[in-house]
Design a protein around this motif. Structure first.
Motif, PDB file in Angstrom:
ATOM      1  N   ALA A 102      -4.162  36.411 -12.788  1.00 25.81           N
ATOM      2  CA  ALA A 102      -2.893  35.695 -12.698  1.00 25.81           C
ATOM      3  C   ALA A 102      -3.102  34.313 -12.067  1.00 25.81           C
ATOM      4  N   LEU A 103      -3.883  34.252 -11.049  1.00 26.38           N
ATOM      5  CA  LEU A 103      -4.114  32.973 -10.382  1.00 26.38           C
ATOM      6  C   LEU A 103      -4.825  32.012 -11.308  1.00 26.38           C
ATOM      7  N   LEU A 146      -3.618  28.384 -12.536  1.00 24.00           N
ATOM      8  CA  LEU A 146      -4.457  27.208 -12.341  1.00 24.00           C
ATOM      9  C   LEU A 146      -4.622  26.460 -13.655  1.00 24.00           C
ATOM     10  N   GLU A 147      -4.831  27.227 -14.721  1.00 25.05           N
ATOM     11  CA  GLU A 147      -4.999  26.568 -16.017  1.00 25.05           C
ATOM     12  C   GLU A 147      -3.715  25.870 -16.438  1.00 25.05           C
ATOM     13  N   PRO A 203      -3.815  20.882 -16.600  1.00 24.96           N
ATOM     14  CA  PRO A 203      -3.556  19.764 -17.513  1.00 24.96           C
ATOM     15  C   PRO A 203      -2.530  18.796 -16.926  1.00 24.96           C
ATOM     16  N   VAL A 204      -1.626  19.310 -16.102  1.00 23.63           N
ATOM     17  CA  VAL A 204      -0.644  18.394 -15.518  1.00 23.63           C
ATOM     18  C   VAL A 204      -1.329  17.412 -14.573  1.00 23.63           C
ATOM     19  N   THR A 205      -2.192  17.931 -13.689  1.00 26.08           N
ATOM     20  CA  THR A 205      -2.836  17.067 -12.693  1.00 26.08           C
ATOM     21  C   THR A 205      -3.810  16.119 -13.352  1.00 26.08           C
ATOM     22  N   VAL A 206      -4.511  16.604 -14.293  1.00 28.05           N
ATOM     23  CA  VAL A 206      -5.525  15.746 -14.934  1.00 28.05           C
ATOM     24  C   VAL A 206      -4.865  14.550 -15.584  1.00 28.05           C
ATOM     25  N   LEU A 207      -3.780  14.862 -16.218  1.00 29.39           N
ATOM     26  CA  LEU A 207      -3.079  13.771 -16.891  1.00 29.39           C
ATOM     27  C   LEU A 207      -2.395  12.878 -15.855  1.00 29.39           C
TER      28      LEU A 207
END
Lengths: 145, 651
Positions: free
Chosen positions: B637-638, B642-643, B647-651
């Motif tokens: 679940a964690l 995280l996945e 993508p939000v943080t990377v972008l």
């Protein structure tokens, strides 16, 4: 008659210094300070023997051109130093001894006062400790000015 | 000089009085008296003798008023005085010049010694005239010069007079009486009543320069009308002390009883109530009243009075007369009294007033004899001090003033001691004449009644200081960490549980049970699942990871099993082997069968034990497996979260 009288504590700091104010007092303070070395020398010279055998009166510490300096040590290593005018030739050793004895007596009277902490200055303000001591010293000083 | 003046006067006036022959003492005395009577106008001794004869405006004449008072003080009948004034020529001349004055004095002396008032009588050697105070303030005696030199008492008298003058100066500064001449009115008589044998004239002559102001006082004091006013105004008005009533009472009593030292030494005289209070305080510090209070004890006690240390040290210097670092009862009273006075705003004196000196205090307030044996404890004290004290006790008991000067002089050589002896000399007269004090002192009252002393504030403060406040109750020791206690309690019952290994985990524990417990439990659970372990691992593991994870644990299980299996297998084949072996052997030998049966029993017991152990381990294993699965699920679940977040943080 003394020109300057000083009482120095065991740790070689002054408890009481009084000099006739005619001259530069600093000179007398300096003389007293330098005489402490001589006092220590005399004590150590005699101190090899038992302390009881050591005499309290040290005698002439050193003479200068105008003055002579006499010393006296108590059993608790409190030193009395007296500066005397050299021109006063009538002053004999016995008289010096008696003056020191009087100093010692009045010093012990000051000590007897429970409000006096050993190591404090012997102050002579109006309502303060050491009035009797100061009066006694006054009687010993040259009545000048 | 006087003779020449007299001669000149005689020559000048013609039928004047015959030349006077005055002795030196008389000269001094008369000149003093004349100076006083002459008042402020050039009160020096002996103005130009020739000038006196002439009635010149610049002449120094004695004012008639003081002269009249002086004559009246001689206590001669009025008729005699009239005769004297006639004879001396004042009436004729109209004024009191020095010669007339001297002649008058000489005639007074003659009259007092019983000789007829004639000119002839003054030619011979006469004692000095005596002038009594009309009011009972005391006597001023002019003794003979010959008498004076002989006594040692004279010298200390001078010193005390100096002290009295000094005190008077202080008094004058303190007092703001309207009639300044009145204020010290009682003071010079204060000294005479105590030192009756001491001549005032010599004292005055020697202290002339320093105490000129004193001279008018005794004569003006003799005016009975003014004095009561003066005393009443001087007393209460100037004394802010609360115990005025007692003072005024002492005033009236002492006025009648020829004692005016209270007037002078008002701040320094200890009243009876104060004395009792001091004695009680002394006893609270030191039960033995005749022993000493040590310096440290006294220091602590006096520090409570909240005076500054320099002042306290000065008070100590004053009161510790023998400078031994300890206080006797009298010294303690003196010190206490000084403190009280200081608290009331009085400046500290230059020297210890005579009313506060130990000998005075001991004589004035004879100690009630608590125990005669206490006096033996005096052996510890200095002998010099001991003797005056003994003498004081003697004198209060004997009350013989005559012997005292002789005895004290024999004992004590110092002037100071003699001074004290003279004080003591006069005091018994005080004590004998003051009926109140001995009775009060002897009767020990239980406690002085509460007075409106300002000193009571000290008393209360000291009492409060003496009772240390009870400490607040200590907080009971409680465990700051109550949970630890609970845990302890919890752990204790849980210990046997853990030992047994079968109880559920305690509730205080974190959600994750102890691995040891969980292992044991899970092992126990796992054991029965051993058979299904591989299949379960394959089925229950939703992901490969679980399979992988499950596989390794299964391996040890298998390993455990293996030895067990092996053990069992060993046991089984051993049993089987032993069986057939036993079977084989049974046939040939029956003993061999017995051995085999024993062996079988041993083997069977071993088997049972092993099976039990297996069961426990299996359970533990199963539990651990379950936990493992849960952990895996959480991790999945964690990681999904995280996945999702990545993508939000990377972008």
């Amino acid at each position: 008659m003394a020109v300057c009288v000083a009482v120095i504590a065991k740790e070689n700091y002054p408890l009481y210094i009084r000099s006739t104010p005619t001259e530069n007092e600093l000179k007398f303070h300096y003389m007293v300070h330098t005489s402490l070395d001589v006092v220590d020398e005399k004590i150590s010279a005699m101190g090899k023997a038992l302390v009881d055998q050591r005499e309290l009166y040290l005698g002439l510490l050193y003479p200068t051109e105008d003055y002579k300096v006499y010393g006296y040590v108590t059993n608790s290593k409190v030193k009395f130093v007296m500066v005397v005018d050299s021109s006063n030739t009538a002053l004999r050793d016995n008289e010096i001894r008696s003056m020191f004895r009087k100093l010692h007596n009045s010093y012990t009277d000051v000590m007897c006062n429970p409000f006096y902490n050993p190591g404090d200055r012997i102050q002579s303000r109006f309502v303060c400790l050491g009035r009797a001591f100061d009066n006694m010293v006054t009687s010993m000083m040259i009545p000048v000015c | 000089m006087e003779a020449a003046a007299a001669a000149a006067a005689g020559g000048g006036c013609g039928s004047g009085p015959p030349p006077l022959l005055l002795s030196e003492g008389e000269q001094q005395c008369y000149s003093e008296l004349f100076a006083r009577c002459a008042g402020a106008a050039g009160g020096g001794p002996g103005p130009g003798p020739p000038e006196a004869a002439r009635v010149a405006p610049g002449t120094v004449t004695a004012a008639a008023g003081p002269v009249a008072d002086l004559f009246r003080a001689s206590q001669l009948p009025a008729e005699t005085l009239h005769q004297i004034t006639e004879l001396c020529g004042a009436k004729r001349v109209g004024y009191f010049g020095p010669t007339q004055f001297y002649i008058a004095l000489k005639l007074i002396a003659a009259a007092q010694s019983g000789l007829p008032v004639r000119i002839e009588s003054i030619k011979c050697e006469l004692p000095l005239p005596r002038f009594m105070m009309s009011k009972n303030d005391g006597e001023i005696r002019f003794g003979n010069p010959a008498e004076l030199h002989g006594t040692k008492v004279q010298i200390p008298y001078l010193t005390t007079e100096k002290n009295s003058f000094k005190r008077m100066d202080d008094e004058d500064k303190q007092q703001e009486t309207q009639s300044p001449t009145m204020s010290p009115l009682a003071s010079p008589p204060s000294s005479p009543p105590h030192y009756q044998r001491v001549p005032l004239s010599h004292g005055y002559s020697k202290l002339r320069s320093s105490a000129e102001q004193m001279h008018p006082a005794p004569y003006e004091a003799r005016q009975p009308l003014v004095q009561p006013e003066g005393s009443s105004s001087g007393g209460p008005g100037t004394k802010p002390l609360r115990h005025q009533t007692s003072l005024i009472r002492s005033f009236s009593v002492e006025r009648e009883l020829q004692d005016n030292s209270s007037y002078l030494d008002e701040p320094w005289r200890i009243t009876e109530e104060q004395r009792e209070y001091y004695v009680n305080q002394f006893r609270s510090l030191q039960p033995d009243p005749s022993s000493f209070i040590s310096g440290s004890v006294a220091k602590n006690f006096f520090t409570k009075s909240k005076l500054s240390i320099p002042e306290l040290s000065y008070i100590w210097e004053l009161s510790d007369a023998d400078c031994d670092g300890a206080l006797t009862l009298s010294e303690f009273c003196a010190a206490f009294h000084l403190i009280v006075a200081r608290k009331n705003g009085y400046p500290l004196p230059e020297g210890l007033p005579p009313t506060l000196q130990p000998e005075y205090l001991q004589a004035a307030f004879p100690k009630p004899k608590w125990d005669c044996q206490l006096f033996d404890s005096y052996s510890e004290s200095l002998p010099a001090n001991q003797q005056p004290r003994d003498l004081n006790r003697m004198e209060t008991s004997v009350k013989d003033t005559a012997d005292l000067p002789v005895s004290t002089q024999d004992v004590t050589g110092d002037d100071k001691q003699a001074l004290k002896s003279t004080v003591n000399e006069a005091l018994p007269k005080d004590v004998s004449e003051d009926p109140a004090t001995p009775k009060d002192s002897n009767s020990l009252k239980a406690r002085p009644r509460s007075r409106s002393y300002s000193s009571t504030s000290i008393e209360e403060a000291m009492k409060r200081g003496e009772d240390p406040p009870t400490p607040p109750p200590r907080p009971q020791k409680t465990h700051s960490r109550a949970s630890s206690l609970d845990l302890n309690k919890v752990f204790q019952p849980s210990v046997p549980a853990t030992k047994s290994g079968l109880l559920p985990p305690p509730p205080a524990l974190p959600p994750r049970p102890c691995p040891s417990q969980s292992e044991q439990v899970s092992e126990a659970e796992l054991l029965p699942q051993l058979s299904r372990a591989p299949s379960q691992a394959a089925e229950s593991s939703p992901s490969k990871k679980d399979v992988l994870y499950s596989q390794p644990p299964s391996k040890p299980i298998r390993r455990k099993f293996r030895p067990e299996n092996q053990a069992t297998e060993n046991q089984e084949p051993s049993t089987v082997a032993s069986g057939p072996a036993s079977a084989a052997t049974v046939k040939p030998h029956p003993t061999v069968q017995k051995q085999s049966s024993k062996q079988k029993k041993a083997i069977q017991t071993a088997i049972r034990k092993n099976k039990e152990a297996n069961a426990v381990l299996a359970r533990l294993n199963s539990e651990l497996q379950q936990q493992l699965k849960e952990v895996h699920q959480e991790r999945i679940a964690l990681e999904n979260q995280l996945e999702q977040l990545r993508p939000v943080t990377v972008l």
